[in-house]
Structure formats: C-alpha cells, structure tokens
Motif scaffolding. Structure first.
Motif, PDB file in Angstrom:
ATOM      1  N   PRO A 126       0.796  -1.231   0.000  1.00  9.12           N
ATOM      2  CA  PRO A 126       0.000   0.000   0.000  1.00  9.12           C
ATOM      3  C   PRO A 126       0.831   1.285   0.000  1.00  9.12           C
ATOM      4  O   PRO A 126       0.492   2.251  -0.698  1.00  9.12           O
ATOM      5  N   GLU A 127       1.915   1.306   0.753  1.00  9.64           N
ATOM      6  CA  GLU A 127       2.747   2.511   0.814  1.00  9.64           C
ATOM      7  C   GLU A 127       3.355   2.829  -0.551  1.00  9.64           C
ATOM      8  O   GLU A 127       3.385   3.992  -0.979  1.00  9.64           O
ATOM      9  N   GLN A 128       3.844   1.809  -1.244  1.00 10.16           N
ATOM     10  CA  GLN A 128       4.432   2.027  -2.566  1.00 10.16           C
ATOM     11  C   GLN A 128       3.387   2.527  -3.557  1.00 10.16           C
ATOM     12  O   GLN A 128       3.661   3.414  -4.378  1.00 10.16           O
ATOM     13  N   THR A 129       2.189   1.970  -3.484  1.00 10.40           N
ATOM     14  CA  THR A 129       1.119   2.402  -4.375  1.00 10.40           C
ATOM     15  C   THR A 129       0.768   3.869  -4.120  1.00 10.40           C
ATOM     16  O   THR A 129       0.639   4.668  -5.058  1.00 10.40           O
ATOM     17  N   ALA A 134       0.965   9.604  -5.545  1.00  9.87           N
ATOM     18  CA  ALA A 134       1.276  10.973  -5.111  1.00  9.87           C
ATOM     19  C   ALA A 134       2.241  11.645  -6.091  1.00  9.87           C
ATOM     20  O   ALA A 134       2.106  12.846  -6.378  1.00  9.87           O
ATOM     21  N   ASP A 135       3.203  10.907  -6.604  1.00 12.85           N
ATOM     22  CA  ASP A 135       4.138  11.471  -7.594  1.00 12.85           C
ATOM     23  C   ASP A 135       3.385  11.920  -8.841  1.00 12.85           C
ATOM     24  O   ASP A 135       3.643  13.004  -9.383  1.00 12.85           O
ATOM     25  N   PHE A 136       2.466  11.083  -9.306  1.00  9.74           N
ATOM     26  CA  PHE A 136       1.690  11.444 -10.499  1.00  9.74           C
ATOM     27  C   PHE A 136       0.828  12.677 -10.236  1.00  9.74           C
ATOM     28  O   PHE A 136       0.785  13.602 -11.050  1.00  9.74           O
ATOM     29  N   ASP A 149      -2.249  21.348  -4.051  1.00 10.32           N
ATOM     30  CA  ASP A 149      -2.520  20.860  -2.702  1.00 10.32           C
ATOM     31  C   ASP A 149      -1.407  19.875  -2.349  1.00 10.32           C
ATOM     32  O   ASP A 149      -0.472  19.674  -3.122  1.00 10.32           O
ATOM     33  N   ASP A 150      -1.515  19.254  -1.185  1.00  9.60           N
ATOM     34  CA  ASP A 150      -0.555  18.238  -0.769  1.00  9.60           C
ATOM     35  C   ASP A 150      -0.824  16.972  -1.582  1.00  9.60           C
ATOM     36  O   ASP A 150      -1.862  16.326  -1.398  1.00  9.60           O
ATOM     37  N   PRO A 151       0.063  16.592  -2.493  1.00  9.53           N
ATOM     38  CA  PRO A 151      -0.210  15.424  -3.342  1.00  9.53           C
ATOM     39  C   PRO A 151      -0.326  14.120  -2.559  1.00  9.53           C
ATOM     40  O   PRO A 151      -1.073  13.219  -2.958  1.00  9.53           O
ATOM     41  N   ARG A 152       0.383  14.005  -1.457  1.00  9.13           N
ATOM     42  CA  ARG A 152       0.288  12.778  -0.672  1.00  9.13           C
ATOM     43  C   ARG A 152      -1.099  12.654  -0.041  1.00  9.13           C
ATOM     44  O   ARG A 152      -1.702  11.578  -0.053  1.00  9.13           O
ATOM     45  N   PHE A 153      -1.618  13.773   0.478  1.00  6.68           N
ATOM     46  CA  PHE A 153      -2.972  13.753   1.040  1.00  6.68           C
ATOM     47  C   PHE A 153      -3.983  13.403  -0.044  1.00  6.68           C
ATOM     48  O   PHE A 153      -4.889  12.589   0.166  1.00  6.68           O
ATOM     49  N   ALA A 154      -3.810  13.997  -1.226  1.00  7.97           N
ATOM     50  CA  ALA A 154      -4.721  13.729  -2.337  1.00  7.97           C
ATOM     51  C   ALA A 154      -4.673  12.256  -2.725  1.00  7.97           C
ATOM     52  O   ALA A 154      -5.709  11.634  -2.989  1.00  7.97           O
ATOM     53  N   GLU A 156      -3.822   9.658  -0.833  1.00 13.20           N
ATOM     54  CA  GLU A 156      -4.445   8.836   0.202  1.00 13.20           C
ATOM     55  C   GLU A 156      -5.961   8.973   0.174  1.00 13.20           C
ATOM     56  O   GLU A 156      -6.683   8.006   0.428  1.00 13.20           O
ATOM     57  N   MET A 157      -6.450  10.181  -0.145  1.00 10.65           N
ATOM     58  CA  MET A 157      -7.894  10.375  -0.214  1.00 10.65           C
ATOM     59  C   MET A 157      -8.477   9.575  -1.373  1.00 10.65           C
ATOM     60  O   MET A 157      -9.509   8.915  -1.226  1.00 10.65           O
ATOM     61  N   LEU A 158      -7.805   9.592  -2.539  1.00  9.52           N
ATOM     62  CA  LEU A 158      -8.314   8.837  -3.688  1.00  9.52           C
ATOM     63  C   LEU A 158      -8.285   7.338  -3.408  1.00  9.52           C
ATOM     64  O   LEU A 158      -9.237   6.620  -3.748  1.00  9.52           O
ATOM     65  N   VAL A 159      -7.213   6.855  -2.796  1.00  6.94           N
ATOM     66  CA  VAL A 159      -7.137   5.438  -2.451  1.00  6.94           C
ATOM     67  C   VAL A 159      -8.280   5.061  -1.510  1.00  6.94           C
ATOM     68  O   VAL A 159      -8.917   4.008  -1.655  1.00  6.94           O
ATOM     69  N   GLY A 160      -8.548   5.925  -0.545  1.00  8.25           N
ATOM     70  CA  GLY A 160      -9.651   5.674   0.382  1.00  8.25           C
ATOM     71  C   GLY A 160     -10.995   5.641  -0.328  1.00  8.25           C
ATOM     72  O   GLY A 160     -11.858   4.800  -0.021  1.00  8.25           O
ATOM     73  N   MET A 161     -11.182   6.535  -1.268  1.00  7.40           N
ATOM     74  CA  MET A 161     -12.430   6.567  -2.030  1.00  7.40           C
ATOM     75  C   MET A 161     -12.592   5.301  -2.875  1.00  7.40           C
ATOM     76  O   MET A 161     -13.692   4.764  -2.998  1.00  7.40           O
ATOM     77  N   LEU A 162     -11.497   4.837  -3.451  1.00  4.45           N
ATOM     78  CA  LEU A 162     -11.566   3.640  -4.292  1.00  4.45           C
ATOM     79  C   LEU A 162     -11.809   2.376  -3.478  1.00  4.45           C
ATOM     80  O   LEU A 162     -12.429   1.421  -3.945  1.00  4.45           O
ATOM     81  N   ASN A 163     -11.322   2.372  -2.244  1.00  5.22           N
ATOM     82  CA  ASN A 163     -11.510   1.213  -1.369  1.00  5.22           C
ATOM     83  C   ASN A 163     -12.897   1.238  -0.741  1.00  5.22           C
ATOM     84  O   ASN A 163     -13.636   0.268  -0.799  1.00  5.22           O
TER      85      ASN A 163
END
Length: 201
Positions: A126-129, A134-136, A149-154, A156-163
C-alpha cells in the motif's frame, strides 16, 4: 548461463513460496507444512531445507503478495482522468479481488503474531502504491491540471475513495459488483475526486 543445480534449487524455492501463498490464502496460517510441501511436489524435509520454520515461509509468501498488489501508473498521459480511471480499475482489481481479500484476511488474523510482518507488508504494498500515485498527482498539480494541494494527502484520499465501503462489502459477502456497475463506480469516484481538485475552482 546459471549452474543447473542452482537453477533447480531456485525453482524448488519458488514452487514452495507459490504453494505456500495459495495455502495461506485458502487456509490462513493454520495451513500445514505437510500440505504446502505436497502442493509444491516436494518432501517436507526439502521444505525445511529452504525454510527453517513455517514463520519464515509465511513471511516470504506475504512479501510476494505485497509486491503483487503494488499498482503502477504505467502508460500515464496528460489526460489525468484517463490515467486515474486505469489506476482505479487496477487498484480495485488487486485490492478487492479474491487474492487481495484472502491475504488481507490472513494477515489481519496474524497481525498480533507478526507485527513487523504487517508493517513490512504495508511498506512494500500500500505505501508504494500511494507514493507512486502521489508522484503522479504532484506532477499534474505542478502542470496546472489539478488544483495545488498536498499530493500525498490527495493520493491517500483517492485510495480511500476507491476502497471505501466496497472493501467491507466484499469481505462480508464475498460477492463482487457486476462488471458494468464496477466500471460505473470507478468513474463516479474519479470524477468526484477531479471535481475536488479542479484547478479552476
């Protein structure tokens, strides 16, 4: 060319890890060493020659699965939506698929027994994903295609939405969404995310 004996050893080790991966996902940590050796087509002593303990074999199996669930963003383009749709489909296939769910169940049941293993699984999977996503997103923000915005927060938010609740739904019922509904769900999630990061608002 590698030494034939070395190649045979490597092949046996790989067959043991693959057999253990399947056994642990089907039966959890209670899967027997005898059963794993039989799946691999080797004697139990051969298994112990490669892995001194069941714990070590379990660790190797988890490492294999954690690497397998890493989602890349291959083929990314300037079309952010198209890239995120591909990412979303790949992510949900791996995390909400039968193999991802089976290993999640197994690992969560053994977290207290293998706390460092759970951390390693998170770091390798999960961390690597999240880091790659976040880089993209950071690049898209820098290019003005997404709101700054903070790309890392973005990510994690998208991953949460997809899950989202679908993870619990799959864990509870073990029934995947129909293909058409799955595709629609991913599109809705990505579009909601893009509205939140619309650079014009």
């Amino acid at each position: 060319m590698s030494n034939p004996a070395e190649a045979a050893v490597a092949d046996t080790r790989n067959r043991l890890i693959q057999a253990a991966r399947v056994a642990f996902m089907e039966e959890g940590y209670r899967a027997s060493v005898d059963g794993i050796a039989a799946r691999a087509g080797v004697a139990k002593q051969t298994l112990y020659n490669h892995f001194p303990s069941k714990d070590e074999l379990f660790s190797e199996s988890v490492g294999l699965v954690s690497a397998a669930i890493v989602v890349t963003l291959d083929g990314q383009t300037d079309d952010v939506r198209a890239t995120l749709l591909r990412f979303g489909a790949a992510f949900r296939q791996k995390v909400l698929g039968d193999e991802g769910l089976a290993m999640f169940r197994t690992l969560m049941a053994e977290t207290a027994r293998f706390p460092t293993l759970a951390l390693a699984f998170f770091a390798k999977g999960p961390e690597q994903t999240a880091a790659r996503l976040a880089d993209f997103l950071g690049s898209a923000m820098a290019a003005g295609r997404l709101r700054q915005d903070d790309p890392r927060f973005a990510a994690e938010m998208l991953v949460g939405m997809l899950n989202n609740i679908d993870h619990f739904r799959r864990l509870s019922s073990n029934t995947p969404l129909p293909e058409a509904l799955e595709e629609s769900r991913i599109g809705q999630i990505v579009d909601c995310f893009l509205r939140a990061y619309d650079p014009n608002h």
